[in-house]
Write an enzyme that holds these catalytic residues in place. Structure first.
Site, mmCIF file in Angstrom:
data_model
loop_
_atom_site.group_PDB
_atom_site.id
_atom_site.type_symbol
_atom_site.label_atom_id
_atom_site.label_comp_id
_atom_site.label_asym_id
_atom_site.label_seq_id
_atom_site.Cartn_x
_atom_site.Cartn_y
_atom_site.Cartn_z
ATOM 1 N N GLY A 29 10.834 -3.272 4.282
ATOM 2 C CA GLY A 29 11.921 -3.707 3.398
ATOM 3 C C GLY A 29 13.227 -3.146 3.926
ATOM 4 O O GLY A 29 13.318 -2.754 5.086
ATOM 5 N N LYS A 49 3.766 4.412 1.691
ATOM 6 C CA LYS A 49 5.119 3.892 1.835
ATOM 7 C C LYS A 49 5.975 5.016 2.391
ATOM 8 O O LYS A 49 6.053 6.093 1.812
ATOM 9 C CB LYS A 49 5.639 3.408 0.476
ATOM 10 C CG LYS A 49 6.858 2.509 0.602
ATOM 11 C CD LYS A 49 7.124 1.803 -0.715
ATOM 12 C CE LYS A 49 8.507 1.175 -0.726
ATOM 13 N NZ LYS A 49 8.782 0.429 -1.951
ATOM 14 N N ASP A 142 13.956 -5.600 -9.669
ATOM 15 C CA ASP A 142 13.735 -6.300 -8.400
ATOM 16 C C ASP A 142 12.540 -7.241 -8.530
ATOM 17 O O ASP A 142 11.674 -7.287 -7.658
ATOM 18 C CB ASP A 142 13.517 -5.268 -7.284
ATOM 19 C CG ASP A 142 13.840 -5.821 -5.901
ATOM 20 O OD1 ASP A 142 14.499 -6.880 -5.812
ATOM 21 O OD2 ASP A 142 13.429 -5.183 -4.906
HETATM 22 N N1 LIG Z 1 0.220 -0.984 -3.598
HETATM 23 C C1 LIG Z 1 0.237 -1.950 -2.688
HETATM 24 N N2 LIG Z 1 -0.915 -2.575 -2.355
HETATM 25 C C2 LIG Z 1 -0.912 -3.557 -1.431
HETATM 26 N N3 LIG Z 1 0.168 -3.994 -0.765
HETATM 27 C C3 LIG Z 1 1.342 -3.411 -1.055
HETATM 28 C C4 LIG Z 1 1.440 -2.368 -2.027
HETATM 29 N N4 LIG Z 1 2.716 -1.972 -2.096
HETATM 30 C C5 LIG Z 1 3.376 -2.720 -1.206
HETATM 31 N N5 LIG Z 1 2.569 -3.584 -0.564
HETATM 32 C C6 LIG Z 1 2.943 -4.575 0.477
HETATM 33 O O1 LIG Z 1 4.002 -4.060 1.272
HETATM 34 C C7 LIG Z 1 5.183 -4.842 1.107
HETATM 35 C C8 LIG Z 1 6.398 -3.934 1.051
HETATM 36 O O2 LIG Z 1 6.260 -2.989 -0.018
HETATM 37 P P1 LIG Z 1 7.379 -2.763 -1.111
HETATM 38 O O3 LIG Z 1 7.780 -4.082 -1.676
HETATM 39 O O4 LIG Z 1 6.910 -1.723 -2.036
HETATM 40 O O5 LIG Z 1 8.560 -2.105 -0.309
HETATM 41 P P2 LIG Z 1 9.781 -2.733 0.475
HETATM 42 O O6 LIG Z 1 10.238 -3.985 -0.170
HETATM 43 O O7 LIG Z 1 9.402 -2.764 1.899
HETATM 44 O O8 LIG Z 1 10.781 -1.606 0.349
HETATM 45 P P3 LIG Z 1 12.096 -1.505 -0.476
HETATM 46 O O9 LIG Z 1 11.837 -0.346 -1.376
HETATM 47 O O10 LIG Z 1 13.074 -1.289 0.581
HETATM 48 O O11 LIG Z 1 12.304 -2.800 -1.222
HETATM 49 C C9 LIG Z 1 4.966 -5.663 -0.162
HETATM 50 O O12 LIG Z 1 5.639 -6.895 -0.165
HETATM 51 C C10 LIG Z 1 3.465 -5.857 -0.166
HETATM 52 O O13 LIG Z 1 3.103 -6.970 0.604
HETATM 53 MG MG LIG Z 2 9.600 -5.087 -1.801
#
Ligand SMILES: Nc1ncnc2c1ncn2[C@@H]1O[C@H](COP(=O)(O)OP(=O)(O)OP(=O)(O)O)[C@@H](O)[C@H]1O
Ligand SMILES: [Mg+2]
Length: 282
Positions: A29, A49, A142
């Site tokens: 992200g 993460k 979000d």
């Molecule tokens: N608990 C989880 N189980 C499975 N897949 C996950 C999980 N959390 C996140 N993901 C996968 O990882 C991707 C990115 O995670 P997340 O949306 O939490 O963070 P991000 O969007 O990368 O970060 P930001 O905080 O910058 O928005 C998600 O779109 C999803 O596909």
């Molecule tokens: Mg996200």
């Protein structure tokens, strides 16, 4: 350039922080990277993460906040917090891994489309989770297709990276880092038009209605996945292009704050949606 190699994803197979074996890179992200890992101490598969190295303090603060919020939540459709790791410069939030794909991936990469009733069902499920979240005192801020996971017919709401307490004013370094404007400016955006940045700003106002607003847009994204524009036809508004049953259009306009009345809670909104779906089925 430097930013690119600093943020290069961790290699599959390596042992991270001496404990987590990286199995799969799931996504990057704006502030974090997500991985499916095996916790070698417990043998459990988990979601890791990690803060994005190039985002420095802002990335770290956001991850820490997300961890504190997730730690307070306990709901079958929200990934369960497991722990927060700090080893030197590296920090990572460890949570339950949900096996499934996010809605964006399903639509964009797998070409999945959703019928009206399927999309409404997803909105209904998310309303239940949002009701829990709002009652716990938080706004998600979000609610978008990459932040919704589908595991068979179970719908999970993930990514609490931008969540905050209802009415909370973020600490200054975060406000400027995230370029958050005053609520009044966000309201003015809505009146002025609906560019995507204006939509995002409206979603960031720390009130529960912001999540219903996000949900309205999420629903429209899902319906547009199955929409084929008429050739030669200029762009029209979604109401005309999607030509949904009138009661659905009105419901979505209420989610978006374009029709009155709004709802006092996600639960009341969900109740009306259930009645609407029953009418559509009969
Ligand atoms: N608990 C989880 N189980 C499975 N897949 C996950 C999980 N959390 C996140 N993901 C996968 O990882 C991707 C990115 O995670 P997340 O949306 O939490 O963070 P991000 O969007 O990368 O970060 P930001 O905080 O910058 O928005 C998600 O779109 C999803 O596909
Ligand atoms: Mg996200």
């Amino acid at each position: 350039m430097i930013r690119q190699w600093q943020d290069y994803p961790l290699r599959t197979g390596i042992l991270w922080m001496g404990r987590y074996r990286i199995n799969r890179f799931l996504g990057m992200g704006s502030y974090g990277q997500a991985y499916a890992c095996t916790d070698m101490e417990t043998g459990r598969t988990v979601l890791l993460k990690r803060n994005m190295p190039s985002k420095k303090e802002l990335g770290r603060l956001l991850l820490e906040r997300e961890s504190r919020i997730l730690q307070e939540l306990r709901h079958p459709r929200i990934p369960q917090w497991i722990r927060y790791e700090r080893r030197g410069r590296h920090e990572a939030l460890i949570m339950e891994l949900v096996e499934g794909d996010n809605l964006e991936h399903k639509m964009m990469a797998q070409g999945r489309t959703f019928s009206l009733l399927e999309s409404l069902r997803i909105v209904k499920e998310l309303l239940q989770t949002l009701d829990y979240l709002h009652q716990a005192g938080f706004v998600h801020r979000d609610v978008r297709i990459p932040n919704v996971l589908m595991q068979e017919d179970r719908i999970y709401l993930i990514d609490y990276g931008l969540s905050c307490r209802i009415g909370e004013r973020l600490p200054e370094p975060l406000r400027s880092g995230l370029k958050e404007t005053e609520p009044a400016a966000a309201e003015a955006d809505v009146l002025a038009g609906s560019s995507w940045s204006a939509v995002k700003r409206r979603m960031r106002v720390p009130v529960p209605a912001s999540d219903l607003y996000g949900l309205g847009h999420l629903f429209l994204f899902m319906m547009y996945a199955g929409y084929v524009p008429d050739e030669g036809q200029g762009e029209r508004g979604w109401e005309e292009e999607l030509a949904l049953p009138q009661a659905v259009t009105h419901f979505v306009r209420r989610l978006l704050g374009q029709d009155e009345p709004g709802w006092h809670s996600a639960a009341l909104c969900g109740q009306e949606l259930r009645e609407l779906m029953n009418r559509l089925r009969s």
